[in-house]
Design an enzyme around this catalytic site. Structure first.
Site, PDB file in Angstrom:
ATOM      1  N   LYS A   1      -3.620   3.613  -2.409  1.00 27.05           N
ATOM      2  CA  LYS A   1      -4.861   4.377  -2.523  1.00 27.05           C
ATOM      3  C   LYS A   1      -4.634   5.762  -1.937  1.00 27.05           C
ATOM      4  CE  LYS A   1      -7.859   0.302  -1.906  1.00 27.05           C
ATOM      5  NZ  LYS A   1      -6.840  -0.690  -1.509  1.00 27.05           N
TER       6      LYS A   1
ATOM      7  N   MET B   1      -8.059   9.320   8.534  1.00 30.86           N
ATOM      8  CA  MET B   1      -8.560   9.794   7.232  1.00 30.86           C
ATOM      9  C   MET B   1      -9.547  10.953   7.392  1.00 30.86           C
ATOM     10  SD  MET B   1      -9.256   5.948   5.709  1.00 30.86           S
ATOM     11  CE  MET B   1     -10.196   5.504   7.192  1.00 30.86           C
TER      12      MET B   1
ATOM     13  N   ASP C   1       0.815  -1.210   0.000  1.00 32.09           N
ATOM     14  CA  ASP C   1       0.000   0.000   0.000  1.00 32.09           C
ATOM     15  C   ASP C   1       0.854   1.269   0.000  1.00 32.09           C
ATOM     16  OD1 ASP C   1      -2.374  -1.353  -0.086  1.00 32.09           O
ATOM     17  OD2 ASP C   1      -2.787  -1.215   2.061  1.00 32.09           O
TER      18      ASP C   1
END
Length: 258
Positions: A56, A170, A34
Site C-alpha cells: 500500500k 505516516m 507489504d
C-alpha cells in the site's frame, strides 16, 4: 485447515526480524507481504512458496484490505502455512488486528509474531531515545492521518499537552498541519522535531529542527519517514551512531541536521 501467521518483518534492516519470524518464513507455503518489507527476507522462503505482493502506498493499494483478508482465509482453508508478512509490528498501525478479527470469525487458526516497529527502531538508529529520565518519561505512537473533525480539538489538545515524546507514523504529507496544530494547542514552537527517512537502512536520512522550522529543513523528505517530536531529539547531536558506522563501513549515508 492450515494456519495463518501474522509476522512482523521489522523496520527495514533484514537482520532485525525475530528468530521466530525467520523460521516461519522458511516453512511458508504462501507469503503475502507489504511494501515496507525488505524483500531480502523473501529469499529465505522455500522456492516453491507463493509470494503475493500486497503493498500500500499513499492513495494507492495494490490489493484492498478486504481482498487480502479473503486471500488469507482462502489459502488457509486449503491447508497452507500462510505468512502475512508486515513491515514493523503487525499490531502497530499494521491492520493486524483487523486481519486477526477476520481469521477468528472464520474459525481459522492464527498466531501473532510481534516485530520491531519503526516507531522505536528508526529513532534508535538516528540516535534519538524515545524516553530518557532527564527529558521524557512518556511516549505516544500516533497516526499522522488527520483526525475526525468532530473530535479534532480534543485530539490536538491531548497531543500538544500530553505525552512528552510523539512518534508519528505516516505523517509526512500532513506535517504542515501537525506542526501548526501542536503549536496552536500549546506546544512551544521551539520544541525539537526530527524526521527519519528509511530508518535502519542504508538510505536512512535524518533531519532535525524545531516545530517552527522543520518544514523548511525537511523539504524533500518523502515517505516512509518517522516523525519524532520532543526534547529527546536534542540527544541526537550527542549519541548519533548509525551514520558514523555507515561512513566507516563505506556505504551511502545522508546526514542533515540543524
Amino acid at each position: 485447515m492450515g494456519k495463518v501467521y501474522l509476522v512482523g518483518a521489522g523496520p527495514g534492516d533484514p537482520e532485525l526480524i525475530t528468530v521466530k519470524g525467520l523460521k516461519l518464513i522458511q516453512q511458508a507455503d504462501v507469503i503475502l507481504y507489504d511494501r515496507l518489507v525488505n524483500e531480502e527476507l523473501l529469499s529465505y522462503a522455500p522456492k516453491a512458496a507463493r509470494r503475493i505482493y500486497c503493498g500500500k502506498r499513499p492513495d494507492h493499494h495494490s490489493l484492498k484490505q478486504e481482498e487480502i483478508n479473503g486471500l488469507l482465509c482462502e489459502f488457509a482453508k486449503k491447508g497452507n502455512v500462510v505468512i502475512r508478512l508486515k513491515g514493523g509490528d503487525p499490531f502497530i498501525f499494521g491492520r493486524g488486528g483487523e486481519e486477526a478479527e477476520v481469521l477468528a470469525k472464520n474459525g481459522i487458526a492464527f498466531e501473532v509474531v510481534p516485530g520491531i516497529t519503526a516507531g522505536s527502531a528508526a529513532p534508535a538508529y538516528a540516535g534519538i531515545p524515545l524516553t530518557h529520565r532527564n527529558y521524557s518519561s512518556s511516549v505516544a505512537f500516533v497516526s499522522g492521518v488527520k483526525p475526525l473533525e468532530s473530535n479534532a480539538d480534543e485530539y490536538w489538545k491531548h497531543l500538544a499537552l500530553g505525552p512528552e515524546t510523539l512518534c508519528i507514523y505516516m505523517g509526512v504529507k500532513n506535517l504542515p498541519d501537525i506542526c501548526e496544530n501542536l503549536i496552536r494547542y500549546g506546544r512551544s514552537p521551539k520544541t525539537p522535531a526530527g524526521l527519519i527517512h528509511c530508518g535502519t537502512t542504508e538510505d536512512q536520512q535524518t533531519v532535525t529542527g524545531t516545530l517552527d522550522n522543520i518544514l523548511e529543513k525537511a523539504a524533500g523528505i518523502e515517505n516512509p519517514a518517522m516523525i519524532v517530536i520532543g526534547d529527546v531529539v536534542l540527544l541526537r547531536e550527542k549519541i548519533q551512531w548509525y551514520e558514523h558506522m555507515v561512513i566507516q563501513d563505506s556505504f551511502p549515508a545522508k546526514i542533515v541536521s540543524g
